[in-house]
Design a protein around this motif. Structure first.
Motif, PDB file in Angstrom:
ATOM      1  N   ILE A 108      40.162  21.854  17.454  1.00 26.33           N
ATOM      2  CA  ILE A 108      39.188  22.929  17.237  1.00 26.33           C
ATOM      3  C   ILE A 108      38.612  22.682  15.849  1.00 26.33           C
ATOM      4  O   ILE A 108      39.352  22.691  14.853  1.00 26.33           O
ATOM      5  N   LEU A 109      37.324  22.425  15.796  1.00 32.72           N
ATOM      6  CA  LEU A 109      36.672  22.148  14.513  1.00 32.72           C
ATOM      7  C   LEU A 109      36.566  23.446  13.721  1.00 32.72           C
ATOM      8  O   LEU A 109      35.956  24.421  14.186  1.00 32.72           O
ATOM      9  N   ILE A 110      37.170  23.446  12.546  1.00 29.99           N
ATOM     10  CA  ILE A 110      37.247  24.672  11.754  1.00 29.99           C
ATOM     11  C   ILE A 110      35.859  25.127  11.284  1.00 29.99           C
ATOM     12  O   ILE A 110      35.595  26.327  11.186  1.00 29.99           O
ATOM     13  N   ASP A 111      34.961  24.178  11.056  1.00 32.47           N
ATOM     14  CA  ASP A 111      33.626  24.539  10.564  1.00 32.47           C
ATOM     15  C   ASP A 111      32.663  24.977  11.666  1.00 32.47           C
ATOM     16  O   ASP A 111      31.574  25.471  11.369  1.00 32.47           O
ATOM     17  N   ALA A 112      33.047  24.789  12.934  1.00 31.22           N
ATOM     18  CA  ALA A 112      32.173  25.248  14.027  1.00 31.22           C
ATOM     19  C   ALA A 112      32.322  26.764  14.145  1.00 31.22           C
ATOM     20  O   ALA A 112      33.409  27.297  13.941  1.00 31.22           O
ATOM     21  N   PRO A 113      31.253  27.496  14.468  1.00 35.19           N
ATOM     22  CA  PRO A 113      31.380  28.957  14.542  1.00 35.19           C
ATOM     23  C   PRO A 113      32.337  29.441  15.630  1.00 35.19           C
ATOM     24  O   PRO A 113      32.952  30.484  15.484  1.00 35.19           O
ATOM     25  N   GLY A 114      32.462  28.691  16.712  1.00 32.52           N
ATOM     26  CA  GLY A 114      33.352  29.118  17.787  1.00 32.52           C
ATOM     27  C   GLY A 114      33.662  27.969  18.725  1.00 32.52           C
ATOM     28  O   GLY A 114      33.044  26.902  18.640  1.00 32.52           O
ATOM     29  N   ALA A 115      34.647  28.205  19.599  1.00 33.84           N
ATOM     30  CA  ALA A 115      35.039  27.161  20.557  1.00 33.84           C
ATOM     31  C   ALA A 115      35.674  27.815  21.771  1.00 33.84           C
ATOM     32  O   ALA A 115      36.230  28.920  21.667  1.00 33.84           O
ATOM     33  N   VAL A 116      35.560  27.150  22.918  1.00 26.64           N
ATOM     34  CA  VAL A 116      36.347  27.553  24.087  1.00 26.64           C
ATOM     35  C   VAL A 116      37.249  26.394  24.470  1.00 26.64           C
ATOM     36  O   VAL A 116      36.904  25.228  24.247  1.00 26.64           O
ATOM     37  N   GLU A 117      38.404  26.750  25.025  1.00 30.89           N
ATOM     38  CA  GLU A 117      39.308  25.724  25.536  1.00 30.89           C
ATOM     39  C   GLU A 117      39.408  25.874  27.044  1.00 30.89           C
ATOM     40  O   GLU A 117      39.413  27.003  27.574  1.00 30.89           O
ATOM     41  N   CYS A 118      39.476  24.757  27.722  1.00 33.70           N
ATOM     42  CA  CYS A 118      39.414  24.753  29.185  1.00 33.70           C
ATOM     43  C   CYS A 118      40.471  23.846  29.782  1.00 33.70           C
ATOM     44  O   CYS A 118      40.853  22.839  29.177  1.00 33.70           O
ATOM     45  N   LYS A 119      40.886  24.215  31.004  1.00 31.30           N
ATOM     46  CA  LYS A 119      41.672  23.260  31.797  1.00 31.30           C
ATOM     47  C   LYS A 119      40.736  22.703  32.869  1.00 31.30           C
ATOM     48  O   LYS A 119      39.922  23.432  33.456  1.00 31.30           O
ATOM     49  N   VAL A 120      40.851  21.392  33.072  1.00 31.46           N
ATOM     50  CA  VAL A 120      39.981  20.727  34.043  1.00 31.46           C
ATOM     51  C   VAL A 120      40.424  21.146  35.442  1.00 31.46           C
ATOM     52  O   VAL A 120      41.595  21.005  35.798  1.00 31.46           O
ATOM     53  N   THR A 121      39.476  21.695  36.223  1.00 35.47           N
ATOM     54  CA  THR A 121      39.827  22.100  37.587  1.00 35.47           C
ATOM     55  C   THR A 121      39.320  21.094  38.615  1.00 35.47           C
ATOM     56  O   THR A 121      39.882  20.985  39.697  1.00 35.47           O
ATOM     57  N   SER A 122      38.241  20.387  38.283  1.00 37.77           N
ATOM     58  CA  SER A 122      37.795  19.286  39.145  1.00 37.77           C
ATOM     59  C   SER A 122      36.795  18.427  38.391  1.00 37.77           C
ATOM     60  O   SER A 122      36.269  18.830  37.351  1.00 37.77           O
ATOM     61  N   GLN A 126      29.918  11.576  40.440  1.00 34.89           N
ATOM     62  CA  GLN A 126      28.639  11.039  40.911  1.00 34.89           C
ATOM     63  C   GLN A 126      27.801  10.614  39.725  1.00 34.89           C
ATOM     64  O   GLN A 126      27.717  11.347  38.740  1.00 34.89           O
ATOM     65  N   GLY A 127      27.185   9.448  39.827  1.00 32.90           N
ATOM     66  CA  GLY A 127      26.268   8.994  38.784  1.00 32.90           C
ATOM     67  C   GLY A 127      26.990   8.421  37.577  1.00 32.90           C
ATOM     68  O   GLY A 127      28.220   8.244  37.582  1.00 32.90           O
ATOM     69  N   ASP A 128      26.198   8.133  36.534  1.00 30.69           N
ATOM     70  CA  ASP A 128      26.775   7.501  35.337  1.00 30.69           C
ATOM     71  C   ASP A 128      27.458   8.501  34.414  1.00 30.69           C
ATOM     72  O   ASP A 128      28.110   8.117  33.439  1.00 30.69           O
ATOM     73  N   HIS A 129      27.268   9.801  34.684  1.00 29.84           N
ATOM     74  CA  HIS A 129      28.023  10.858  34.012  1.00 29.84           C
ATOM     75  C   HIS A 129      28.704  11.660  35.113  1.00 29.84           C
ATOM     76  O   HIS A 129      28.072  11.965  36.127  1.00 29.84           O
ATOM     77  N   HIS A 130      29.961  11.985  34.932  1.00 26.98           N
ATOM     78  CA  HIS A 130      30.641  12.825  35.917  1.00 26.98           C
ATOM     79  C   HIS A 130      30.650  14.263  35.418  1.00 26.98           C
ATOM     80  O   HIS A 130      30.702  14.515  34.202  1.00 26.98           O
ATOM     81  N   VAL A 131      30.583  15.189  36.379  1.00 24.59           N
ATOM     82  CA  VAL A 131      30.563  16.608  36.022  1.00 24.59           C
ATOM     83  C   VAL A 131      32.015  17.105  35.940  1.00 24.59           C
ATOM     84  O   VAL A 131      32.713  17.186  36.958  1.00 24.59           O
ATOM     85  N   VAL A 132      32.439  17.392  34.735  1.00 27.44           N
ATOM     86  CA  VAL A 132      33.798  17.905  34.524  1.00 27.44           C
ATOM     87  C   VAL A 132      33.725  19.428  34.589  1.00 27.44           C
ATOM     88  O   VAL A 132      32.978  20.050  33.833  1.00 27.44           O
ATOM     89  N   VAL A 133      34.462  20.002  35.531  1.00 29.08           N
ATOM     90  CA  VAL A 133      34.500  21.463  35.677  1.00 29.08           C
ATOM     91  C   VAL A 133      35.744  21.966  34.943  1.00 29.08           C
ATOM     92  O   VAL A 133      36.857  21.464  35.172  1.00 29.08           O
ATOM     93  N   GLY A 134      35.545  22.928  34.052  1.00 25.13           N
ATOM     94  CA  GLY A 134      36.671  23.444  33.280  1.00 25.13           C
ATOM     95  C   GLY A 134      36.755  24.958  33.370  1.00 25.13           C
ATOM     96  O   GLY A 134      35.737  25.648  33.301  1.00 25.13           O
ATOM     97  N   GLU A 135      37.986  25.447  33.547  1.00 23.91           N
ATOM     98  CA  GLU A 135      38.203  26.902  33.513  1.00 23.91           C
ATOM     99  C   GLU A 135      38.527  27.292  32.078  1.00 23.91           C
ATOM    100  O   GLU A 135      39.440  26.728  31.453  1.00 23.91           O
ATOM    101  N   VAL A 136      37.783  28.255  31.557  1.00 21.10           N
ATOM    102  CA  VAL A 136      37.983  28.688  30.168  1.00 21.10           C
ATOM    103  C   VAL A 136      39.289  29.482  30.093  1.00 21.10           C
ATOM    104  O   VAL A 136      39.446  30.506  30.776  1.00 21.10           O
ATOM    105  N   ILE A 137      40.221  28.996  29.270  1.00 17.98           N
ATOM    106  CA  ILE A 137      41.520  29.674  29.161  1.00 17.98           C
ATOM    107  C   ILE A 137      41.781  30.216  27.750  1.00 17.98           C
ATOM    108  O   ILE A 137      42.763  30.914  27.526  1.00 17.98           O
ATOM    109  N   GLU A 138      40.899  29.867  26.818  1.00 18.39           N
ATOM    110  CA  GLU A 138      41.061  30.387  25.449  1.00 18.39           C
ATOM    111  C   GLU A 138      39.699  30.333  24.757  1.00 18.39           C
ATOM    112  O   GLU A 138      38.877  29.473  25.088  1.00 18.39           O
ATOM    113  N   ALA A 139      39.461  31.285  23.869  1.00 23.52           N
ATOM    114  CA  ALA A 139      38.198  31.301  23.119  1.00 23.52           C
ATOM    115  C   ALA A 139      38.487  31.655  21.669  1.00 23.52           C
ATOM    116  O   ALA A 139      39.382  32.460  21.392  1.00 23.52           O
TER     117      ALA A 139
END
Ligand SMILES: Cc1cc2nc3c(=O)[nH]c(=O)nc-3n(C[C@H](O)[C@H](O)[C@H](O)COP(=O)(O)O)c2cc1C
Length: 167
Positions: A108-122, A126-139
């Motif tokens: 968690i970057l201390i100088d960033a105003p905020g952050a969320v933490e996620c667990k990857v659910t799927s 597809q394509g050259d970038h994959h879509v990482v789906v994350g459930e937000v478990i902490e903010a």
């Protein structure tokens, strides 16, 4: 399809700027500036991130099964540029930036105003970038916000006339 139209019209999508971080617990810590991010559900709270498959970050996020999205503030253009390159941990700092470990182990970057933490659910592979789906478990709020939260975020258009990711 007209290639110029495709590029320009896709570049009409507005983006915030975030630093994606993860720690796989085996000595691999990543941090990458990303913009292909959105919330995609309220219940559970889901976010999606398009992650380049040949990047170090993709490998680390996949191995960790968890990640953090650090929100960059309007005045943090230089931080965005810092994390366009692969990150390194030296003297307890992430590419020179102070951080602490979050609940998921992700930096968690201390100088960033905020952050969320996620667990990857799927991961939509597809394509050259994959879509990482994350459930937000902490903010986290690292400092108080005034005004609309979305007015506080650094945006792609703040990075300069020639900086784009998309099109
Ligand atoms: C303006 C800009 C936006 C970017 N957005 C993304 C993104 O949404 N997803 C992504 O995977 N990489 C994105 N990148 C590339 C990552 O920042 C870069 O691949 C990463 O920092 C490299 O480090 P890594 O190999 O440790 O992941 C972007 C780069 C730039 C210049």
């Amino acid at each position: 399809m007209n290639a110029d139209a495709k590029k320009s019209v896709l570049r009409m999508i507005p983006y915030g700027i975030y630093v994606l971080t993860a720690d796989d617990g085996r000595g691999n810590i990543c941090a990458a500036t990303v913009n292909w991010v959105t919330q995609s559900a309220f219940a559970p709270p889901l976010v999606v991130v398009g992650v380049k498959t040949d990047s170090g970050s993709y490998k680390t996020v996949k191995a960790a099964g968890k990640f953090a999205l650090n929100m960059l503030g309007k005045d943090q253009k230089s931080l965005a540029f810092t994390f366009f390159r692969p990150a390194d941990v030296t003297d307890g700092k992430l590419s020179g930036q102070p951080y602490r470990k979050g609940a998921t182990g992700a930096p968690i970057l201390i100088d960033a105003p905020g952050a969320v933490e996620c667990k990857v659910t799927s991961i939509v592979e597809q394509g050259d970038h994959h879509v990482v789906v994350g459930e937000v478990i902490e903010a986290h709020f690292n400092r108080p916000l005034t005004g609309r939260p979305d007015a506080a975020i650094l945006e792609m258009k703040d990075l300069g006339d020639n900086v784009f990711y998309g099109g």
